[in-house]
Scaffold this motif. Structure first.
Motif, mmCIF file in Angstrom:
data_model
loop_
_atom_site.group_PDB
_atom_site.id
_atom_site.type_symbol
_atom_site.label_atom_id
_atom_site.label_comp_id
_atom_site.label_asym_id
_atom_site.label_seq_id
_atom_site.Cartn_x
_atom_site.Cartn_y
_atom_site.Cartn_z
ATOM 1 N N PHE A 192 23.445 -87.040 79.425
ATOM 2 C CA PHE A 192 22.109 -86.683 79.929
ATOM 3 C C PHE A 192 21.696 -87.607 81.081
ATOM 4 C CE2 PHE A 192 21.290 -85.067 75.369
ATOM 5 C CZ PHE A 192 22.009 -83.918 75.651
ATOM 6 N N TYR A 193 22.104 -88.861 80.986
ATOM 7 C CA TYR A 193 21.844 -89.800 82.087
ATOM 8 C C TYR A 193 22.562 -89.312 83.355
ATOM 9 C CZ TYR A 193 22.599 -93.824 85.087
ATOM 10 O OH TYR A 193 22.695 -94.648 86.171
ATOM 11 N N ALA A 194 23.846 -88.988 83.174
ATOM 12 C CA ALA A 194 24.655 -88.602 84.339
ATOM 13 C C ALA A 194 24.174 -87.291 84.951
ATOM 14 C CB ALA A 194 26.118 -88.493 83.941
ATOM 15 N N LEU A 195 23.570 -86.428 84.136
ATOM 16 C CA LEU A 195 23.061 -85.147 84.656
ATOM 17 C C LEU A 195 21.625 -85.275 85.181
ATOM 18 C CD1 LEU A 195 24.427 -82.640 81.953
ATOM 19 C CD2 LEU A 195 25.345 -83.050 84.245
ATOM 20 N N ASN A 196 21.126 -86.504 85.232
ATOM 21 C CA ASN A 196 19.778 -86.768 85.760
ATOM 22 C C ASN A 196 18.671 -86.037 85.011
ATOM 23 O OD1 ASN A 196 20.489 -88.446 87.988
ATOM 24 N ND2 ASN A 196 21.320 -86.609 88.986
ATOM 25 N N LEU A 197 18.797 -85.961 83.694
ATOM 26 C CA LEU A 197 17.692 -85.336 82.947
ATOM 27 C C LEU A 197 16.503 -86.291 82.998
ATOM 28 C CD1 LEU A 197 18.873 -83.571 79.688
ATOM 29 C CD2 LEU A 197 18.608 -82.663 81.977
ATOM 30 N N ASP A 198 15.415 -85.850 83.599
ATOM 31 C CA ASP A 198 14.219 -86.704 83.640
ATOM 32 C C ASP A 198 13.005 -85.835 83.329
ATOM 33 O OD1 ASP A 198 13.620 -85.213 85.845
ATOM 34 O OD2 ASP A 198 14.257 -86.731 87.291
ATOM 35 N N LYS A 199 11.822 -86.358 83.570
ATOM 36 C CA LYS A 199 10.633 -85.638 83.092
ATOM 37 C C LYS A 199 10.392 -84.312 83.821
ATOM 38 C CE LYS A 199 6.961 -88.296 85.444
ATOM 39 N NZ LYS A 199 7.703 -89.064 86.415
ATOM 40 N N THR A 200 11.117 -84.067 84.871
ATOM 41 C CA THR A 200 10.946 -82.786 85.564
ATOM 42 C C THR A 200 11.880 -81.702 84.984
ATOM 43 O OG1 THR A 200 12.679 -83.242 87.188
ATOM 44 C CG2 THR A 200 10.460 -84.008 87.735
ATOM 45 N N LYS A 201 12.751 -82.088 84.033
ATOM 46 C CA LYS A 201 13.823 -81.179 83.609
ATOM 47 C C LYS A 201 13.655 -80.643 82.180
ATOM 48 C CE LYS A 201 16.486 -81.491 87.284
ATOM 49 N NZ LYS A 201 17.230 -82.705 87.511
ATOM 50 N N ILE A 202 14.313 -79.505 81.969
ATOM 51 C CA ILE A 202 14.373 -78.921 80.615
ATOM 52 C C ILE A 202 15.843 -78.751 80.245
ATOM 53 C CG2 ILE A 202 13.648 -77.006 79.118
ATOM 54 C CD1 ILE A 202 11.621 -76.189 81.210
ATOM 55 N N ALA A 203 16.179 -79.082 79.015
ATOM 56 C CA ALA A 203 17.516 -78.791 78.498
ATOM 57 C C ALA A 203 17.372 -77.659 77.490
ATOM 58 C CB ALA A 203 18.110 -80.022 77.830
ATOM 59 N N VAL A 204 18.298 -76.694 77.549
ATOM 60 C CA VAL A 204 18.207 -75.521 76.670
ATOM 61 C C VAL A 204 19.415 -75.484 75.753
ATOM 62 C CG1 VAL A 204 18.014 -73.007 76.612
ATOM 63 C CG2 VAL A 204 17.032 -74.273 78.504
ATOM 64 N N SER A 205 19.177 -75.100 74.507
ATOM 65 C CA SER A 205 20.288 -75.018 73.555
ATOM 66 C C SER A 205 20.062 -73.844 72.609
ATOM 67 C CB SER A 205 20.330 -76.312 72.732
ATOM 68 O OG SER A 205 21.357 -76.250 71.771
ATOM 69 N N ASN A 206 21.118 -73.442 71.883
ATOM 70 C CA ASN A 206 20.866 -72.561 70.750
ATOM 71 C C ASN A 206 19.921 -73.309 69.803
ATOM 72 O OD1 ASN A 206 23.040 -74.341 70.257
ATOM 73 N ND2 ASN A 206 24.084 -72.946 68.883
ATOM 74 N N GLN A 207 20.315 -74.499 69.357
ATOM 75 C CA GLN A 207 19.400 -75.360 68.608
ATOM 76 C C GLN A 207 19.889 -76.791 68.723
ATOM 77 O OE1 GLN A 207 18.689 -73.707 64.717
ATOM 78 N NE2 GLN A 207 16.599 -74.442 64.666
ATOM 79 N N PHE A 208 19.014 -77.673 69.137
ATOM 80 C CA PHE A 208 19.403 -79.072 69.297
ATOM 81 C C PHE A 208 19.464 -79.770 67.951
ATOM 82 C CE2 PHE A 208 17.685 -78.371 73.606
ATOM 83 C CZ PHE A 208 18.750 -78.873 74.338
ATOM 84 N N PHE A 209 20.449 -80.635 67.791
ATOM 85 C CA PHE A 209 20.443 -81.540 66.649
ATOM 86 C C PHE A 209 19.391 -82.618 66.923
ATOM 87 C CE2 PHE A 209 22.129 -85.283 64.344
ATOM 88 C CZ PHE A 209 21.946 -84.779 63.075
ATOM 89 N N ASP A 210 18.923 -83.292 65.842
ATOM 90 C CA ASP A 210 17.769 -84.196 66.025
ATOM 91 C C ASP A 210 18.033 -85.343 67.011
ATOM 92 O OD1 ASP A 210 19.334 -85.716 64.282
ATOM 93 O OD2 ASP A 210 17.904 -85.730 62.651
ATOM 94 N N THR A 211 19.252 -85.940 66.976
ATOM 95 C CA THR A 211 19.501 -87.061 67.897
ATOM 96 C C THR A 211 19.628 -86.551 69.339
ATOM 97 O OG1 THR A 211 21.920 -86.924 67.668
ATOM 98 C CG2 THR A 211 20.757 -88.419 66.170
ATOM 99 N N THR A 212 20.148 -85.341 69.480
ATOM 100 C CA THR A 212 20.303 -84.759 70.817
ATOM 101 C C THR A 212 18.919 -84.536 71.419
ATOM 102 O OG1 THR A 212 22.022 -83.501 69.686
ATOM 103 C CG2 THR A 212 21.762 -83.100 72.031
ATOM 104 N N ARG A 213 18.057 -83.936 70.606
ATOM 105 C CA ARG A 213 16.681 -83.711 71.052
ATOM 106 C C ARG A 213 16.013 -85.046 71.394
ATOM 107 N NH1 ARG A 213 12.826 -79.892 70.685
ATOM 108 N NH2 ARG A 213 14.296 -78.463 69.721
ATOM 109 N N ALA A 214 16.199 -86.034 70.532
ATOM 110 C CA ALA A 214 15.555 -87.330 70.745
ATOM 111 C C ALA A 214 16.073 -87.986 72.023
ATOM 112 C CB ALA A 214 15.794 -88.244 69.542
ATOM 113 N N ASN A 215 17.370 -87.853 72.296
ATOM 114 C CA ASN A 215 17.924 -88.426 73.528
ATOM 115 C C ASN A 215 17.308 -87.771 74.761
ATOM 116 O OD1 ASN A 215 19.895 -90.578 73.637
ATOM 117 N ND2 ASN A 215 21.063 -89.376 72.169
ATOM 118 N N ILE A 216 17.122 -86.453 74.692
ATOM 119 C CA ILE A 216 16.529 -85.726 75.821
ATOM 120 C C ILE A 216 15.070 -86.149 76.003
ATOM 121 C CG2 ILE A 216 15.787 -83.411 76.562
ATOM 122 C CD1 ILE A 216 18.397 -82.426 75.070
ATOM 123 N N GLU A 217 14.342 -86.150 74.880
ATOM 124 C CA GLU A 217 12.908 -86.443 74.975
ATOM 125 C C GLU A 217 12.674 -87.897 75.383
ATOM 126 O OE1 GLU A 217 11.376 -85.014 71.252
ATOM 127 O OE2 GLU A 217 11.418 -82.905 71.939
#
Ligand SMILES: Cc1ncc(COP(=O)(O)O)c(C=O)c1O
Length: 462
Positions: A112-137
C-alpha cells in the motif's frame, strides 16, 4: 452443489510428534475468563483445550519442512533459501519479483505504501480482512467492500460466496476516479472462508485493466480457493490445484501472502509482483521496517520451510482431506440444526450468532458472548467476527453494526483429529440446548483500531 458427506476418511499423514493438551475445570475457566477481562485473546494457550482461535501460524509442519529448517543458510544477503523460495513462488504465481516479509500484514503495509495509498485514495475489495483494512485506513485511505450480496445471508447456498459483485464494481469504478488498487481476498476470510471463482477473478481483471488499476490477490488461502474451483467450476475439474492456482495468479498484477495459512508455516509471508517500479519502492522502504529484501524479517530456515510448505499445500490428497475435515464438522452441526454459515468455508466453520443467540442485541455483542460461553463450558477457543471486530461509529456517534455476526471455528492445518472435531461438535450441540442462559457483555475498555485484540468486557448480569 458440493458434497454433504458427514463421514471423514483417514488423513493423508500420520503422527510423529505429540503435544499434550489438558481440559481444565469449569471453575478454573471462570477464573481465567475473569482475569482475562473476558477477552479470549488474553487466555493463556495452555489453558485452552481445543484452540480454534485461528488457522494462522498454527499449522503442524511436515518432517520435510522440519528437516528443511536444518538447511537454513543464515547469510545476511542472498541466502540460498531465498532462491529456493523464489523459484517455488515464481513457479506457482508466475511473478518476476519476490519479496519475503515477516507476515501478511507487513506485506500489505509495503504494497500500500508503494502504491501511494493516501487520504485521496480508495482501495476496493470483495471483502477486506481486518488487518488489511486497518493498514489502508492507517494510511488515511478508504477501504470499500463490494462482495456479492449473497455473502451477507448465512442461510443461502452459493458456490462462490467470496465473489466480487461485478456490476457494483463497474459502477463504483465509473463513479470514483480515485481508486488506487483492487484486491481480491482468496478465500474471503471475513465472509467465512468463502471462495472466489476463476470466472470472477477474470471479470475483475478485465475491469481493472479497463480502468488501468493494479489488481492484487490477498493470497493467504490461495490453495484452498483453488481446490474449491476444482470442485465447483466445471471447466477446471480436470486441472490440478497447482494449474488452477497458476491461472488465478495469471489474471492479476501481484499478490500479498500471509504464509501462516497456506504456506503451512508458523511465521512468514511474501509479496510477489511484476511491476519493477513498485518492486523498487518496496525494496527501498522495507530496509527500514523488515530488513534486507532477500530475508524480509525472517531467518533463512523460515524461508526454506515456506518454500517446502507451498509445494505441499498444493497436493491434491492434502487439499481433499482439508476440505473433507471442514465439511465433516460443518455438516454434523447443520444436521443438529445449529445455525451455521452455508456453505462451509475453506478454513473455518462459522456459527451465526444472530440466529444462535437471538435474545442478545448486537450492542451486547452476541458473537463475543458465544465465544466466551464456548470457552467457559468446554475449553474451546473460537473468535468473534462480528460487532466487536467490525462495528463502527458514525460522525454523529451512533453505532453501525455489521450484517454478519459470526463466531469462527478456524481449523488449524494438520493439527486436530476427527475425535477433536467430534468433541467440538457435541459441545456446540449441548451449548445450543441451553442457549437462553448465555448473557450479553458490556465493553469496559475500547482501544479503537483492531479493538478485538485488546478490548475488555464485563458480563451483563440481567
Ligand atoms: C485474508 C487475510 N489477509 C491477511 C492476513 C494477515 O496476515 P498475518 O496475520 O500473517 O499478518 C490474514 C490473517 O489472518 C488473513 O486472513
Amino acid at each position: 452443489m458440493s458434497q454433504t458427506n458427514d463421514t471423514l476418511p483417514p488423513p493423508p499423514f500420520k503422527i510423529k510428534m505429540v503435544e499434550p493438551i489438558q481440559l481444565t475445570t469449569l471453575a478454573e475457566r471462570k477464573e481465567y475468563l475473569k482475569a482475562a477481562g473476558y477477552n479470549i485473546f488474553n487466555i493463556p494457550a495452555e489453558k485452552v483445550y481445543i484452540d480454534l482461535l485461528t488457522d494462522s501460524g498454527t499449522s503442524a509442519m511436515s518432517d520435510n519442512q522440519w528437516s528443511g529448517l536444518m538447511l537454513g543458510d543464515e547469510s545476511y544477503a542472498q541466502c540460498k533459501n531465498f532462491y529456493n523460495l523464489r523459484s517455488v513462488v515464481k513457479e506457482i504465481t508466475g511473478f518476476e519479483f519476490i519479496i519475503p516479509t515477516h507476515q501478511g500484514r507487513s506485506a500489505e503495509n509495503l504494497v500500500f505504501y508503494a502504491l501511494n495509498l493516501d487520504k485521496t485514495k480508495i482501495a476496493v475489495s470483495n471483502q477486506f480482512f481486518d488487518t488489511t483494512r486497518a493498514n489502508i485506513e492507517s494510511m488515511g485511505a478508504k477501504a470499500h467492500d463490494l462482495v456479492i450480496p449473497e455473502a451477507y445471508n448465512t442461510s443461502i447456498y452459493h458456490d462462490f460466496k467470496g465473489n466480487m459483485d461485478i456490476n457494483a464494481l463497474e459502477n463504483f469504478l465509473n463513479q470514483n476516479s480515485n481508486v488506487g488498487v483492487i484486491i481480491l481476498t482468496v478465500t474471503n476470510n471475513t465472509g467465512g472462508g468463502q471462495p472466489v471463482s476463476l470466472r470472477n477473478i477474470e471479470d475483475v481483471s478485465k475491469l481493472a485493466k479497463k480502468h488501468n488499476l493494479p489488481l492484487f490477490l490477498d493470497a493467504a488461502r490461495f490453495a484452498e480457493n483453488a481446490y474449491f474451483i476444482k470442485l465447483r467450476e466445471k471447466e477446471y475439474s480436470e486441472f490440478t490445484p497447482k494449474q488452477i492456482a497458476q491461472k488465478m495468479f495469471s489474471y492479476t498484477d501481484g499478490c500479498m501472502m500471509s504464509a501462516k495459512k497456506d504456506g503451512l508455516v508458523n511465521i512468514g509471508g511474501f509479496i510477489a509482483l511484476n511491476n519493477k517500479d513498485t518492486y523498487n519502492r518496496i525494496k527501498e522502504r522495507m530496509v527500514i521496517t523488515e530488513g534486507f529484501p532477500t530475508y524480509g524479517g525472517l531467518a533463512g530456515r523460515d524461508l526454506e520451510a515456506i518454500a517446502r510448505g507451498l509445494t505441499e499445500v498444493l497436493s491434491e490428497d492434502y487439499l481433499r482431506y482439508r476440505y473433507q475435515q471442514l465439511q465433516y464438522l460443518g455438516n454434523n452441526l447443520v444436521k443438529a440444526n445449529i445455525p451455521v454459515l452455508l456453505p462451509v468455508g475453506g478454513h473455518s466453520v462459522n456459527l451465526d450468532a444472530l440466529r444462535f443467540l437471538p435474545h442478545i442485541p448486537q450492542s451486547q455483542f452476541p458473537g463475543w458472548a458465544l465465544t466466551i460461553a464456548l470457552y467457559e463450558k468446554y475449553g474451546i477457543r473460537s473468535v468473534e467476527l462480528g460487532s466487536v471486530v467490525f462495528a463502527h461509529q458514525k460522525e454523529d456517534q451512533t453505532w453501525v453494526y455489521p450484517d454478519l455476526e459470526l463466531v469462527r471455528l478456524a481449523i488449524p492445518r494438520r493439527v486436530y483429529s476427527r475425535e477433536h472435531l467430534d468433541y467440538v461438535c457435541q459441545s456446540i450441540i449441548d451449548l445450543y440446548k441451553s442457549k437462553e442462559e448465555i448473557k450479553g457483555l458490556k465493553m469496559t475498555y475500547d482501544p479503537g483500531l483492531l479493538r478485538h485484540f485488546n478490548a475488555l468486557f464485563e458480563p451483563i448480569s440481567s
